[in-house]
Write a protein that holds these residues in place. Structure first.
Motif, PDB file in Angstrom:
ATOM      1  N   CYS A 133     139.206  74.741 138.249  1.00  0.00           N
ATOM      2  CA  CYS A 133     138.865  75.263 136.925  1.00  0.00           C
ATOM      3  C   CYS A 133     139.981  76.211 136.487  1.00  0.00           C
ATOM      4  O   CYS A 133     140.436  77.050 137.283  1.00  0.00           O
ATOM      5  CB  CYS A 133     137.530  76.005 136.955  1.00  0.00           C
ATOM      6  SG  CYS A 133     136.125  74.934 137.315  1.00  0.00           S
ATOM      7  N   PRO A 137     141.815  71.140 122.188  1.00  0.00           N
ATOM      8  CA  PRO A 137     141.111  71.263 123.473  1.00  0.00           C
ATOM      9  C   PRO A 137     140.888  69.925 124.162  1.00  0.00           C
ATOM     10  O   PRO A 137     140.673  69.883 125.378  1.00  0.00           O
ATOM     11  CB  PRO A 137     139.770  71.911 123.081  1.00  0.00           C
ATOM     12  CG  PRO A 137     140.042  72.592 121.784  1.00  0.00           C
ATOM     13  CD  PRO A 137     141.050  71.747 121.082  1.00  0.00           C
ATOM     14  N   ASN A 138     140.906  68.833 123.397  1.00  0.00           N
ATOM     15  CA  ASN A 138     140.676  67.511 123.992  1.00  0.00           C
ATOM     16  C   ASN A 138     141.964  66.850 124.468  1.00  0.00           C
ATOM     17  O   ASN A 138     141.945  65.690 124.884  1.00  0.00           O
ATOM     18  CB  ASN A 138     139.979  66.597 122.976  1.00  0.00           C
ATOM     19  CG  ASN A 138     138.606  67.118 122.601  1.00  0.00           C
ATOM     20  OD1 ASN A 138     137.850  67.583 123.461  1.00  0.00           O
ATOM     21  ND2 ASN A 138     138.280  67.069 121.315  1.00  0.00           N
ATOM     22  N   VAL A 148     144.298  68.494 126.670  1.00  0.00           N
ATOM     23  CA  VAL A 148     144.866  69.282 127.758  1.00  0.00           C
ATOM     24  C   VAL A 148     144.924  68.415 129.007  1.00  0.00           C
ATOM     25  O   VAL A 148     143.975  67.690 129.317  1.00  0.00           O
ATOM     26  CB  VAL A 148     144.038  70.552 128.012  1.00  0.00           C
ATOM     27  CG1 VAL A 148     144.559  71.296 129.240  1.00  0.00           C
ATOM     28  CG2 VAL A 148     144.060  71.454 126.783  1.00  0.00           C
ATOM     29  N   ALA A 169     141.984  67.114 131.478  1.00  0.00           N
ATOM     30  CA  ALA A 169     141.094  68.274 131.625  1.00  0.00           C
ATOM     31  C   ALA A 169     139.894  68.130 130.684  1.00  0.00           C
ATOM     32  O   ALA A 169     140.024  67.621 129.572  1.00  0.00           O
ATOM     33  CB  ALA A 169     141.861  69.556 131.322  1.00  0.00           C
ATOM     34  N   LYS A 170     138.732  68.566 131.147  1.00  0.00           N
ATOM     35  CA  LYS A 170     137.512  68.558 130.324  1.00  0.00           C
ATOM     36  C   LYS A 170     137.211  69.989 129.887  1.00  0.00           C
ATOM     37  O   LYS A 170     137.098  70.897 130.711  1.00  0.00           O
ATOM     38  CB  LYS A 170     136.333  68.004 131.119  1.00  0.00           C
ATOM     39  CG  LYS A 170     136.498  66.536 131.500  1.00  0.00           C
ATOM     40  CD  LYS A 170     135.286  66.040 132.285  1.00  0.00           C
ATOM     41  CE  LYS A 170     135.448  64.577 132.680  1.00  0.00           C
ATOM     42  NZ  LYS A 170     134.282  64.088 133.463  1.00  0.00           N
ATOM     43  N   ALA A 171     137.091  70.172 128.586  1.00  0.00           N
ATOM     44  CA  ALA A 171     136.819  71.510 128.047  1.00  0.00           C
ATOM     45  C   ALA A 171     135.372  71.894 128.327  1.00  0.00           C
ATOM     46  O   ALA A 171     134.433  71.170 127.958  1.00  0.00           O
ATOM     47  CB  ALA A 171     137.102  71.535 126.557  1.00  0.00           C
ATOM     48  N   GLN A 172     135.176  73.045 128.965  1.00  0.00           N
ATOM     49  CA  GLN A 172     133.847  73.587 129.196  1.00  0.00           C
ATOM     50  C   GLN A 172     133.413  74.462 128.031  1.00  0.00           C
ATOM     51  O   GLN A 172     132.244  74.510 127.675  1.00  0.00           O
ATOM     52  CB  GLN A 172     133.830  74.415 130.490  1.00  0.00           C
ATOM     53  CG  GLN A 172     134.316  73.648 131.710  1.00  0.00           C
ATOM     54  CD  GLN A 172     133.440  72.452 132.021  1.00  0.00           C
ATOM     55  OE1 GLN A 172     132.226  72.585 132.222  1.00  0.00           O
ATOM     56  NE2 GLN A 172     134.039  71.267 132.049  1.00  0.00           N
ATOM     57  N   HIS A 210     137.894  77.484 128.778  1.00  0.00           N
ATOM     58  CA  HIS A 210     137.763  77.091 130.186  1.00  0.00           C
ATOM     59  C   HIS A 210     137.773  75.572 130.313  1.00  0.00           C
ATOM     60  O   HIS A 210     137.119  74.871 129.535  1.00  0.00           O
ATOM     61  CB  HIS A 210     136.477  77.666 130.796  1.00  0.00           C
ATOM     62  CG  HIS A 210     136.488  79.163 130.878  1.00  0.00           C
ATOM     63  ND1 HIS A 210     136.120  79.967 129.814  1.00  0.00           N
ATOM     64  CD2 HIS A 210     136.845  80.004 131.890  1.00  0.00           C
ATOM     65  CE1 HIS A 210     136.232  81.243 130.166  1.00  0.00           C
ATOM     66  NE2 HIS A 210     136.677  81.286 131.429  1.00  0.00           N
ATOM     67  N   TYR A 211     138.505  75.087 131.357  1.00  0.00           N
ATOM     68  CA  TYR A 211     138.688  73.645 131.529  1.00  0.00           C
ATOM     69  C   TYR A 211     138.488  73.277 132.992  1.00  0.00           C
ATOM     70  O   TYR A 211     138.878  74.010 133.906  1.00  0.00           O
ATOM     71  CB  TYR A 211     140.093  73.226 131.076  1.00  0.00           C
ATOM     72  CG  TYR A 211     140.341  73.491 129.613  1.00  0.00           C
ATOM     73  CD1 TYR A 211     140.159  72.491 128.662  1.00  0.00           C
ATOM     74  CD2 TYR A 211     140.727  74.766 129.174  1.00  0.00           C
ATOM     75  CE1 TYR A 211     140.367  72.744 127.312  1.00  0.00           C
ATOM     76  CE2 TYR A 211     140.931  75.035 127.828  1.00  0.00           C
ATOM     77  CZ  TYR A 211     140.756  74.021 126.897  1.00  0.00           C
ATOM     78  OH  TYR A 211     140.941  74.264 125.559  1.00  0.00           O
ATOM     79  N   GLU A 212     137.893  72.108 133.186  1.00  0.00           N
ATOM     80  CA  GLU A 212     137.667  71.589 134.535  1.00  0.00           C
ATOM     81  C   GLU A 212     138.499  70.323 134.716  1.00  0.00           C
ATOM     82  O   GLU A 212     138.545  69.464 133.837  1.00  0.00           O
ATOM     83  CB  GLU A 212     136.188  71.282 134.740  1.00  0.00           C
ATOM     84  CG  GLU A 212     135.864  70.798 136.146  1.00  0.00           C
ATOM     85  CD  GLU A 212     134.386  70.489 136.313  1.00  0.00           C
ATOM     86  OE1 GLU A 212     133.622  71.413 136.640  1.00  0.00           O
ATOM     87  OE2 GLU A 212     134.016  69.311 136.072  1.00  0.00           O
ATOM     88  N   ASP A 270     149.648  71.022 126.910  1.00  0.00           N
ATOM     89  CA  ASP A 270     148.837  70.980 125.694  1.00  0.00           C
ATOM     90  C   ASP A 270     149.412  69.841 124.852  1.00  0.00           C
ATOM     91  O   ASP A 270     150.400  70.020 124.146  1.00  0.00           O
ATOM     92  CB  ASP A 270     148.920  72.312 124.953  1.00  0.00           C
ATOM     93  CG  ASP A 270     148.114  72.295 123.651  1.00  0.00           C
ATOM     94  OD1 ASP A 270     147.437  71.285 123.375  1.00  0.00           O
ATOM     95  OD2 ASP A 270     148.179  73.292 122.903  1.00  0.00           O
TER      96      ASP A 270
END
Length: 757
Positions: free
Chosen positions: A679, A688-689, A691, A702-705, A709-711, A730
């Motif tokens: 994370c 954000p989509n 990353v 990466a998945k935006a939380q 914050h990204y997982e 990015d």
């Protein structure tokens, strides 16, 4: 006070007279002469008996003169000065001969004192010749006869120096002894009792009038030292003033080529300034060269080639290499060629000495790699080539991994000039499967570009996706954001069929760059390869691309457009040229297509050929007969490097300073089934989509939380690993790096157990 012997000699005029020998030193010479003058003793000078300025005195005339004084001159008391210094210059044998003659010469009634400096030992020896000399009261030796008289015979006198022996004797007669006495004379004094130094050359004259000279006569020729001395006189004999006249007292590294390009004398003066002011040289390589250069004629060559003598493992090498590269940047190819010849003596070491300063060196680097293979040091030696050969992860769906691997290998094979069977099999498989058809077409992507009124379109003819690693690095260096669409073009991959995207562009700003395509064709590019030659043309290709990215940055920062799009009509293949495979069919294809395609004809049994737009297009590395084979690169076929092209959108990077941090850095654990999950925190991103994280050439989405914050699931990292480096993107922009260790499951169990207590 005069000694009693002299007083007695002067006060007894009636007896027969002989010369009186009075040996003195520098200390009392003038005071004794003064006392004699006060007693009305007539002063005679040896210089008066020189018939010309540079003729020695005539001793016969001296004796004759004093013999006649008793009858022709009412003054009978005389002192002769300068004789001792003259005899000393002539040497001991001559001194002894003259003194003995004078000892035995009667004078009549005249009283003549010989006030003698510099010959006290020879005067004392007269006692052995005639022991009566003391009884006759004709000799006295002062207690201190020391003398510091020294003479410099020079061919380069100043206005203050004596010209000729007569003037020299006049100076000595005045009692001078505190410093060297200069005289310009054609006479030599090889047996002199007093020190005589000869200045016969301009260099010796320079040494005499300057202090702290760090030069040697062998560094110049006679005519050069002559001019040096003349100009030095005009500069008050100051070396600093002389070198300052030419601007050679510091900043030696600046415009060094211009200094070499001056006239011969100025070049030589520059060399001397480097030798004299070596402690002021800031550039270590220049200082190294100067220490090892013995003549100005060798300076330019040594500056170019001295690095060849330093092996790359030498602890000095990196500093010398770096400073040499700065120093000789801007030197013309004719000079660099001198270095290249020297550097080819030791091929295995030569690669480390090359720089990317010049085109001919860059070609030599490529030739070396083609023969000996790639080494990691290329990233420092020829950074542009290393960037071209660098990793680039394609982001185009299911083909991403395949294209990433294919073009990484293609770039390497292009540079090393080889086609292994394994890669050739991959090409032949692609010829049948045509994987590129899973991509978007170039025309569709171009059509979908919004707001074309604010977009500048640059068509770079023959730009394939092979250049993407290099373009990405250039864009990042310019501070540009880069988005890439991977597309394919129409077949055959020739301009006439693939130019509509440009012709139909609806925006007001567009231009075409043709040089890349011209380089790839022998006729226009000037490259005439023989089989096996290295791909020297890559040097020019990279330069065209660099200039294109420079132009993009200029347009964007001048705000002539909001985005700058680079597109192409087709790519090109170097490996198809190297393969030289001819198909069984003849063709009427014109030479510019090099047999990669031909007009469609029936009954063609070619499974690797594609029928499109009325042509048969070869998708492997073959070529039809009856067309002139390409020497550099080729297009017209359907290999991946010919048919796949990038649509590159460049824009100004939004000014942001994102903070990127790994959360729970000490709690990164792997799972043998699910991999590793990390994370991260990112303070701000554009999208954000969009990353992603790149580790060892692999890209993970990466998945935006939430907004910051990204997982990221590292699904293939199922084992413990230390020192993992991850690059955060990015979109196409690198925004940060994180570093961490991945721990195994047992480590997690141990930590959980410890937490119970």
């Amino acid at each position: 006070m005069l000694c009693k012997a002299v007083e007695s000699y002067l006060d007894n005029p009636k007896s027969a007279s002989y010369f009186f020998f009075y040996a003195v030193g520098d200390e009392k010479y003038l005071s004794i002469l003064n006392e004699l003058e006060q007693r009305n003793v007539v002063v005679n000078r040896i210089s008066e008996f020189c018939s010309e300025d540079d003729k020695i005195p005539n001793i016969d005339e001296v004796i004759s003169h004093f013999k006649t004084l008793g009858t022709d001159d009412h003054r009978t008391k005389h002192v002769l000065i300068g004789l001792g210094e003259y005899l000393a210059l002539k040497g001991p044998a001559y001194t002894e001969k003259v003194l003995i003659r004078l000892l035995r010469e009667p004078l009549g009634t005249a009283r003549v004192i010989l006030l003698l400096r510099c010959v006290a030992q020879q005067v004392k020896a007269l006692q052995r010749v005639d022991h009566r000399i003391l009884e006759q009261n004709r000799l006295f030796i002062d207690g201190n006869t020391g003398s510091s008289v020294s003479v410099i015979c020079t061919n380069y006198p100043s206005q203050k120096d004596a010209i000729g022996v007569k003037k020299l004797l006049q100076v000595l007669e005045k009692g001078r002894h505190s410093s060297n006495i200069y005289v310009k004379s054609a006479l030599d004094f090889p047996q002199s009792l007093v020190p005589v130094h000869y200045i016969r050359t301009a260099f010796e004259a320079i040494q005499q009038v300057t202090k702290g000279l760090k030069l040697e006569e062998s560094m110049g020729k006679d005519d050069q030292w002559e001019r040096f001395y003349k100009e030095l006189q005009e500069c008050d004999c100051s070396l600093d003033n002389f070198f300052a006249r030419y601007g050679y007292t510091d900043n030696f590294e600046e415009d060094i080529y211009e200094k070499f390009s001056a006239n011969d004398f100025e070049n030589w003066v520059f060399y001397l300034s480097l030798k004299h002011y070596i402690d002021r040289i800031q550039n270590k390589y220049l200082a190294y060269v100067i220490v090892n250069t013995d003549s100005s004629e060798d300076l330019r060559k040594n500056l170019l080639t001295a690095i060849v003598n330093v092996v790359h493992s030498d602890e000095r090498f990196q500093d010398l290499y770096t400073e040499r590269k700065k120093l000789i940047k801007g030197f013309p190819d004719s000079d660099i060629q001198i270095f290249i010849r020297e550097n080819q003596i030791n091929p295995k070491e030569s690669i480390y000495q090359y720089t990317d300063n010049t085109e001919i060196e860059r070609k030599e680097i490529i030739a070396w790699i083609a023969q000996y293979g790639y080494i990691d040091e290329i990233k420092f030696i020829y950074p542009a080539l290393a960037l071209y050969l660098g990793d680039y992860k394609f982001d185009c769906g299911s083909l991403s991994k395949e294209l990433t691997e294919y073009f990484k290998e293609y770039r390497f094979l292009k540079v090393t000039n080889q086609i292994p069977d394994k890669f050739l099999a991959k090409v032949e498989r692609n010829a049948k499967e045509r994987p590129y058809t899973h991509l978007e077409t170039r025309n569709n992507v171009i059509l979908s570009i919004p707001n074309k009124a604010n977009v500048f379109l640059l068509w770079i003819d023959a730009l394939g996706v092979e250049y993407l690693p290099y373009i990405r690095a250039l864009a990042a260096k310019k501070g540009l954001s880069m988005h890439v669409d991977i597309t394919y073009v129409q077949l055959p991959t020739i301009t006439s069929i693939n130019k509509s995207f440009y012709e139909n562009w609806s925006g007001p700003k567009k231009d075409k760059e043709s040089r890349l395509d011209e380089i790839k064709h022998k006729e226009e590019g000037g490259y005439n390869y023989e089989p096996g030659q290295a791909p020297f043309h890559l040097v020019a290709e990279l330069e065209v691309i660099r200039m294109a990215i420079d132009r993009a940055a200029t347009e964007l920062f001048r705000h002539t457009c909001k985005s700058f799009v680079i597109a192409s009509d087709h790519g090109a293949s170097r490996l198809a040229v190297l393969h030289r495979q001819e198909e069984k069919y003849d063709t009427d294809t014109k030479g510019e297509h090099s047999g990669r395609c031909c007009k469609e004809f029936p009954d063609a049994d070619l499974p690797q050929a594609i029928r499109e737009n009325g042509y048969l297009v070869l998708a492997d590395y073959g070529r039809f007969k009856n067309s002139r084979a390409a020497n550099v690169e080729v297009h017209g076929g359907a290999s991946l490097e010919e048919v796949i092209v990038p649509i590159i959108t460049l824009s100004q990077k939004r000014q942001s300073h994102s903070i990127v941090k790994l959360l729970e850095k000490d709690a990164v654990f792997c799972d043998r089934r699910q991999g590793t999950t990390i994370c991260i925190y990112i303070s701000e991103v554009d999208n954000p989509n969009n990353v992603s994280v790149e580790i060892d050439g692999n890209r993970y989405t990466a998945k935006a939380q939430d907004a910051t914050h990204y997982e990221i699931n590292l699904t293939d990292m199922r084992r413990a690993k230390k020192n993992v480096s991850a690059t955060i993107f990015d979109g196409g922009d690198l925004i940060g790096e994180i570093h961490f260790d991945i721990k195994g499951k047992m480590a997690k169990v141990s930590e959980d157990f410890d937490d119970l207590f």
